[in-house]
Write a protein that holds these residues in place. Structure first.
Motif, PDB file in Angstrom:
ATOM      1  N   HIS A  23      -5.343  -3.538  12.904  1.00  0.00           N
ATOM      2  CA  HIS A  23      -4.051  -3.250  13.526  1.00  0.00           C
ATOM      3  C   HIS A  23      -2.922  -3.234  12.514  1.00  0.00           C
ATOM      4  O   HIS A  23      -2.838  -4.112  11.659  1.00  0.00           O
ATOM      5  CB  HIS A  23      -3.717  -4.301  14.573  1.00  0.00           C
ATOM      6  CG  HIS A  23      -4.645  -4.303  15.730  1.00  0.00           C
ATOM      7  ND1 HIS A  23      -5.863  -4.920  15.712  1.00  0.00           N
ATOM      8  CD2 HIS A  23      -4.543  -3.746  16.962  1.00  0.00           C
ATOM      9  CE1 HIS A  23      -6.469  -4.750  16.868  1.00  0.00           C
ATOM     10  NE2 HIS A  23      -5.693  -4.039  17.634  1.00  0.00           N
ATOM     11  N   TYR A  24      -2.051  -2.242  12.651  1.00  0.00           N
ATOM     12  CA  TYR A  24      -0.870  -2.161  11.795  1.00  0.00           C
ATOM     13  C   TYR A  24       0.334  -1.740  12.619  1.00  0.00           C
ATOM     14  O   TYR A  24       0.236  -0.905  13.506  1.00  0.00           O
ATOM     15  CB  TYR A  24      -1.084  -1.146  10.662  1.00  0.00           C
ATOM     16  CG  TYR A  24      -2.023  -1.650   9.595  1.00  0.00           C
ATOM     17  CD1 TYR A  24      -1.557  -2.408   8.528  1.00  0.00           C
ATOM     18  CD2 TYR A  24      -3.384  -1.390   9.671  1.00  0.00           C
ATOM     19  CE1 TYR A  24      -2.429  -2.901   7.567  1.00  0.00           C
ATOM     20  CE2 TYR A  24      -4.262  -1.873   8.714  1.00  0.00           C
ATOM     21  CZ  TYR A  24      -3.778  -2.630   7.673  1.00  0.00           C
ATOM     22  OH  TYR A  24      -4.637  -3.132   6.730  1.00  0.00           O
ATOM     23  N   SER A  25       1.477  -2.337  12.304  1.00  0.00           N
ATOM     24  CA  SER A  25       2.712  -1.997  13.008  1.00  0.00           C
ATOM     25  C   SER A  25       3.306  -0.719  12.448  1.00  0.00           C
ATOM     26  O   SER A  25       3.180  -0.433  11.262  1.00  0.00           O
ATOM     27  CB  SER A  25       3.747  -3.120  12.828  1.00  0.00           C
ATOM     28  OG  SER A  25       3.267  -4.333  13.344  1.00  0.00           O
ATOM     29  N   PHE A  26       3.977   0.028  13.307  1.00  0.00           N
ATOM     30  CA  PHE A  26       4.698   1.214  12.848  1.00  0.00           C
ATOM     31  C   PHE A  26       5.948   0.718  12.132  1.00  0.00           C
ATOM     32  O   PHE A  26       6.676  -0.134  12.639  1.00  0.00           O
ATOM     33  CB  PHE A  26       5.098   2.088  14.039  1.00  0.00           C
ATOM     34  CG  PHE A  26       3.923   2.597  14.825  1.00  0.00           C
ATOM     35  CD1 PHE A  26       3.135   3.625  14.332  1.00  0.00           C
ATOM     36  CD2 PHE A  26       3.592   2.021  16.049  1.00  0.00           C
ATOM     37  CE1 PHE A  26       2.029   4.087  15.045  1.00  0.00           C
ATOM     38  CE2 PHE A  26       2.499   2.468  16.771  1.00  0.00           C
ATOM     39  CZ  PHE A  26       1.714   3.502  16.263  1.00  0.00           C
ATOM     40  N   SER A  27       6.195   1.236  10.951  1.00  0.00           N
ATOM     41  CA  SER A  27       7.335   0.754  10.164  1.00  0.00           C
ATOM     42  C   SER A  27       8.575   1.613  10.361  1.00  0.00           C
ATOM     43  O   SER A  27       9.554   1.462   9.637  1.00  0.00           O
ATOM     44  CB  SER A  27       6.975   0.718   8.676  1.00  0.00           C
ATOM     45  OG  SER A  27       6.715   2.027   8.190  1.00  0.00           O
ATOM     46  N   ALA A  28       8.541   2.522  11.320  1.00  0.00           N
ATOM     47  CA  ALA A  28       9.701   3.367  11.605  1.00  0.00           C
ATOM     48  C   ALA A  28       9.706   3.718  13.084  1.00  0.00           C
ATOM     49  O   ALA A  28       8.654   3.727  13.729  1.00  0.00           O
ATOM     50  CB  ALA A  28       9.657   4.645  10.761  1.00  0.00           C
TER      51      ALA A  28
END
Length: 508
Positions: free
Chosen positions: A321-326
């Protein structure tokens, strides 16, 4: 200060952990060994046996312990079984949206938020208000209390039995099963804890079922998992195991399975099981942190503050899992902050091996750490390590809505050199007079503030008219929540990713 986990493709911190569940495997190296009683081998990181569509739902026969397949309203399209989900939910062995997150992992987000805490959203809703637990719930809790001292042995036995009886499922799990065994027991505890909170479990499990579509898991996997789960519980909890207890577990597992299957079937009518996404930009910010930008092959709907699961071509069926950075962009591009962690297969590949032109797979968006645009409350944001990624997205979201709401960002790291995105955040501060960005360093010299992030935030309080957002390592989240509650911010106005438990993330 340690890097924050938000959810990353890697199961690390900022990636937001990985998709996990009871039946969720962890990262699988090449090759799969035969299942051993010690449980050291297992399916790849995937999820439990949630239904791919609505093919067959597991339902108990009249007698406890017996399972039969029930045809759903509509059969799902053919699909090869995928690794069981990697997000630890309170349902069929799946996440594991997700957890806990591993400490040194990037700001990986957890997989789908679990009903109890979750690294992403704010405190989970309490179960039935003051009501006494139901007979089934009491039975589940008694079994787990007896099982706890031998949880590792019981879970190892479960997986060994599952793979021996169903060798075709072995290919769906990772080789290393240590983390998976721990995740399974935590998921069982969560299920027992929230068994009487149907609203919370239904919302969570429906999301989990939708997320499991990317693994290609099928409804017919559920009976096999249920039978092996019952066998393991009966063997390692003999003092509390009886016909009534078995019936309670059958009813609970059946309900969990059906909710997930129905959630997947509903999602199938609107969205693909996964998106293909080509890397268009790869920027190495530090020796172990990269900003990866991708272009999905079709529109990808999400909200600032959410995260996704990501699979690379080098580690098939291993999702992190990775968060959207924008915030969502007009050009449809998506960006992620990835930190390579020790033994992190996915994170290491994304940081050191990935290049423009490589194609990744994305699961559906998830997470509730989003801005409430119906209020004028200010935003108090704490981002540790790569946990700054979703915080940046939230700032952009506020700016795009054009409302002058005060936003206070405290960006923490262990060393000044770890503030890899400070220039971007300061540029945003110069562009918006309602935004304040304060870098905080816990160790070593710095031109900014020095100390632990929560303690610094306390010094600048109080924050009576602010909604709080936290993203970072589990330890930072815990101490941050305690600090914020201590200075008067109501818990329902504190949003964050889950901290371990059901959605604990595995190393990336």
């Amino acid at each position: 200060m340690k890097d924050a986990p938000t959810r990353s493709a890697d199961g690390g911190a900022h990636g937001r952990g990985s998709d996990r569940g009871w039946f969720t495997p962890t990262q699988p190296p090449d090759g799969a060994g035969a299942p051993a009683p010690d449980g050291h081998t297992g399916p790849r990181e995937g999820g439990p046996p949630p239904g791919h569509g609505a093919a067959e739902a597991v339902r108990p026969a009249p007698q406890p312990g017996k399972w039969v397949a029930v045809r759903s309203v509509k059969p799902p399209p053919p699909a090869a079984p995928s690794p069981p989900p990697a997000t630890p939910p309170p349902a069929p062995l799946e996440h594991q949206r997700r957890p806990e997150h591993h400490r040194s992992a990037e700001h990986q987000r957890p997989a789908e938020p679990p009903p109890d805490q979750r690294f992403r959203p704010a405190p989970a809703p309490a179960s039935v208000t003051g009501a006494a637990p139901s007979p089934d719930t009491r039975a589940l809790r008694s079994t787990l209390a007896e099982l706890e001292p031998v949880a590792d042995k019981a879970t190892s036995y479960f997986y060994a039995l599952l793979f021996i009886r169903n060798p075709d499922l072995r290919a769906l799990f990772p080789v290393a099963m240590d983390t998976q065994r721990d995740r399974l027991f935590k998921a069982l505890l969560t299920a027992a804890r929230h068994a009487d909170d149907s609203a919370t479990l239904t919302a969570y499990l429906s999301r989990l079922g939708r997320g499991h579509r990317k693994y290609g898991t099928l409804p017919e996997h559920y009976p096999a998992v249920g039978e092996c789960l019952l066998a393991a519980l009966a063997r390692y909890a003999p003092a509390t195991w009886n016909e009534a207890t078995e019936a309670a577990w059958v009813r609970t597992y059946t309900a969990i399975s059906q909710i997930m299957i129905d959630g997947a079937a509903e999602d199938e009518e609107q969205f693909p099981a996964w998106w293909q996404a080509e890397i268009v930009r790869h920027e190495l910010r530090t020796p172990d942190i990269a900003v990866v930008t991708v272009r999905p092959d079709q529109p990808y709907p999400f909200l600032a503050g959410q995260y996704t699961t990501l699979e690379t071509p080098w580690w098939p069926r291993v999702w992190r899992h990775y968060s959207f950075s924008a915030a969502p962009r007009p050009d449809g591009l998506l960006s992620f902050h990835v930190k390579a962690v020790p033994a992190g297969w996915v994170s290491g590949a994304l940081v050191h091996r990935a290049r423009p032109g490589d194609v990744l797979r994305l699961g559906p968006p998830a997470g509730s750490m989003i801005v409430d645009h119906s209020t004028d409350n200010g935003l108090l944001c704490l981002g540790g390590g790569t946990g700054i990624a979703p915080i940046k997205a939230l700032v952009e979201d506020v700016a795009e809505h054009g409302r002058c709401r005060p936003v206070e960002v405290f960006y923490g790291a262990r060393h000044a050199g770890d503030l890899y995105d400070i220039d971007t955040m300061l540029q945003l501060q110069r562009a918006h007079n309602w935004l304040s960005v304060r870098p905080v360093v816990s160790d070593g010299p710095t031109r900014g503030l020095s100390g632990e992030l929560p303690a610094i935030v306390r010094q600048y309080g109080p924050w009576p008219a602010y909604d709080a957002y936290l993203s970072g390592p589990p330890g930072m989240i815990r101490s941050g929540v305690d600090t914020l509650v201590g200075i008067g911010i109501p818990s329902h106005r504190i949003r964050h990713d889950e901290i371990g438990g059901l959605m604990a993330a595995a190393p990336g």
